[in-house]
Design a protein around this motif. Structure first.
Motif, PDB file in Angstrom:
ATOM      1  N   GLU A 174       0.845  -1.189   0.000  1.00  0.00           N
ATOM      2  CA  GLU A 174       0.000   0.000   0.000  1.00  0.00           C
ATOM      3  C   GLU A 174       0.880   1.238   0.000  1.00  0.00           C
ATOM      4  OE1 GLU A 174      -2.504  -0.220   3.339  1.00  0.00           O
ATOM      5  OE2 GLU A 174      -3.499  -2.084   2.739  1.00  0.00           O
ATOM      6  N   GLY A 175       0.571   2.180  -0.892  1.00  0.00           N
ATOM      7  CA  GLY A 175       1.367   3.394  -0.955  1.00  0.00           C
ATOM      8  C   GLY A 175       2.721   3.116  -1.580  1.00  0.00           C
ATOM      9  N   GLU A 176       3.651   4.031  -1.397  1.00  0.00           N
ATOM     10  CA  GLU A 176       4.972   3.897  -2.001  1.00  0.00           C
ATOM     11  C   GLU A 176       5.821   2.879  -1.259  1.00  0.00           C
ATOM     12  OE1 GLU A 176       8.841   6.636  -3.191  1.00  0.00           O
ATOM     13  OE2 GLU A 176       6.958   7.565  -2.580  1.00  0.00           O
ATOM     14  N   HIS A 177       5.739   2.837   0.041  1.00  0.00           N
ATOM     15  CA  HIS A 177       6.497   1.856   0.805  1.00  0.00           C
ATOM     16  C   HIS A 177       5.896   1.699   2.201  1.00  0.00           C
ATOM     17  CE1 HIS A 177       8.390   5.571   2.329  1.00  0.00           C
ATOM     18  NE2 HIS A 177       8.552   4.890   3.432  1.00  0.00           N
ATOM     19  N   ARG A 178       6.267   0.602   2.833  1.00  0.00           N
ATOM     20  CA  ARG A 178       5.861   0.364   4.220  1.00  0.00           C
ATOM     21  C   ARG A 178       7.103  -0.025   5.001  1.00  0.00           C
ATOM     22  NH1 ARG A 178       1.151  -3.194   2.676  1.00  0.00           N
ATOM     23  NH2 ARG A 178       2.423  -4.875   3.512  1.00  0.00           N
ATOM     24  N   GLU A 179       7.266   0.556   6.187  1.00  0.00           N
ATOM     25  CA  GLU A 179       8.419   0.244   7.026  1.00  0.00           C
ATOM     26  C   GLU A 179       7.960  -0.523   8.261  1.00  0.00           C
ATOM     27  OE1 GLU A 179      12.297   2.328   9.132  1.00  0.00           O
ATOM     28  OE2 GLU A 179      10.923   3.517   7.908  1.00  0.00           O
ATOM     29  N   HIS A 180       8.701  -1.586   8.578  1.00  0.00           N
ATOM     30  CA  HIS A 180       8.392  -2.417   9.736  1.00  0.00           C
ATOM     31  C   HIS A 180       9.614  -2.511  10.627  1.00  0.00           C
ATOM     32  CE1 HIS A 180       4.690  -4.135   7.829  1.00  0.00           C
ATOM     33  NE2 HIS A 180       5.374  -3.888   6.730  1.00  0.00           N
ATOM     34  N   GLU A 181       9.371  -2.676  11.894  1.00  0.00           N
ATOM     35  CA  GLU A 181      10.472  -2.999  12.788  1.00  0.00           C
ATOM     36  C   GLU A 181      10.785  -4.486  12.649  1.00  0.00           C
ATOM     37  OE1 GLU A 181       9.677  -1.917  16.769  1.00  0.00           O
ATOM     38  OE2 GLU A 181       9.538   0.240  16.370  1.00  0.00           O
ATOM     39  N   GLY A 182      12.082  -4.813  12.650  1.00  0.00           N
ATOM     40  CA  GLY A 182      12.478  -6.215  12.561  1.00  0.00           C
ATOM     41  C   GLY A 182      12.327  -6.776  11.155  1.00  0.00           C
ATOM     42  N   LEU A 183      12.402  -8.101  11.068  1.00  0.00           N
ATOM     43  CA  LEU A 183      12.367  -8.797   9.788  1.00  0.00           C
ATOM     44  C   LEU A 183      10.931  -9.062   9.364  1.00  0.00           C
ATOM     45  CD1 LEU A 183      14.098 -10.136   7.587  1.00  0.00           C
ATOM     46  CD2 LEU A 183      14.048 -12.235   8.948  1.00  0.00           C
ATOM     47  N   ALA A 184      10.557  -8.571   8.170  1.00  0.00           N
ATOM     48  CA  ALA A 184       9.177  -8.722   7.703  1.00  0.00           C
ATOM     49  C   ALA A 184       9.172  -8.879   6.180  1.00  0.00           C
ATOM     50  CB  ALA A 184       8.329  -7.522   8.125  1.00  0.00           C
TER      51      ALA A 184
END
Length: 222
Positions: free
Chosen positions: A66-76
């Protein structure tokens, strides 16, 4: 899994989809864990606890985020693994001066192909008129070889272009640019992935190897 050095430092590896999740788990172990994963439409960036980054080029983008990017904490990286594991029908166009191999691959296996080689003499060290005549002959041979490659690509791949999920190129970039100028092949180049495979002289065995490499995800480590 193959590896090569890349411009700007670092190295690139090709990882098969069924080994992708395990590769990232080992990356986390070797680099003090993972602090973040950024999922983008065309690349996924995983940053280790020690600052090392693993940037994966999304095969046959975009990645469904969704959108340009998604940031997650840790490995995803589950979305990348799922995307890379999709069953695709891929066109292959491998060209070097004097040789070409084209085909269609499904699940990493070639199901349709054609390979050919045309004589193109090497460069002549002699000078004068002899060198000029040799150069003209060589240019003529090169044109004939590229025309044969374009004809085979048109005959083998174009009838199936509506079935293809993408096209993978390989070989000499200059030769591929010559083929790109052929208007018949525009539908194929419109589906072409940005990466150009570094290959040996096109033969059927090289085509088989390229078909397996189309499944791999290229990851740059820095």
């Amino acid at each position: 899994m193959s590896a090569r050095q890349v411009r700007g430092g670092g190295r690139a590896v090709e990882v098969e989809p069924d080994r992708l999740a395990g590769w990232f788990e080992r990356f986390a172990t070797r680099n003090d864990g993972v602090v973040s994963t950024v999922l983008g439409a065309e690349e996924v960036v995983v940053t280790g606890g020690n600052g090392t980054t693993a940037t994966a080029a999304v095969p046959f983008p975009p990645l469904g985020v969704e959108g340009e990017h998604r940031e997650h904490e840790g490995l995803a990286v589950a979305p990348l693994v799922e995307h890379a594991s999709l069953d695709r029908r891929i066109g292959l166009l491998l060209v070097r001066l004097g040789g070409h191999s084209v085909g269609v691959a499904q699940r990493g296996e070639v199901v349709l192909s054609r390979t050919d080689r045309r004589l193109v003499h090497g460069r002549n060290a002699a000078g004068g008129w002899s060198q000029q005549r040799f150069a003209r002959r060589r240019e003529g041979q090169a044109r004939q070889a590229l025309r044969a490659a374009a004809d085979d690509a048109a005959e083998v791949l174009l009838p199936h272009v509506s079935e293809l999920d993408g096209v993978v190129l390989g070989g000499d970039r200059k030769a591929l640019d010559e083929l790109r100028a052929d208007r018949r092949l525009a539908p194929l180049f419109a589906l072409a992935a940005p990466r150009v495979l570094d290959i040996a002289e096109p033969r059927r065995t090289v085509l088989d190897d390229a078909a397996r490499r189309t499944l791999a995800v290229e990851i740059v480590l820095r």
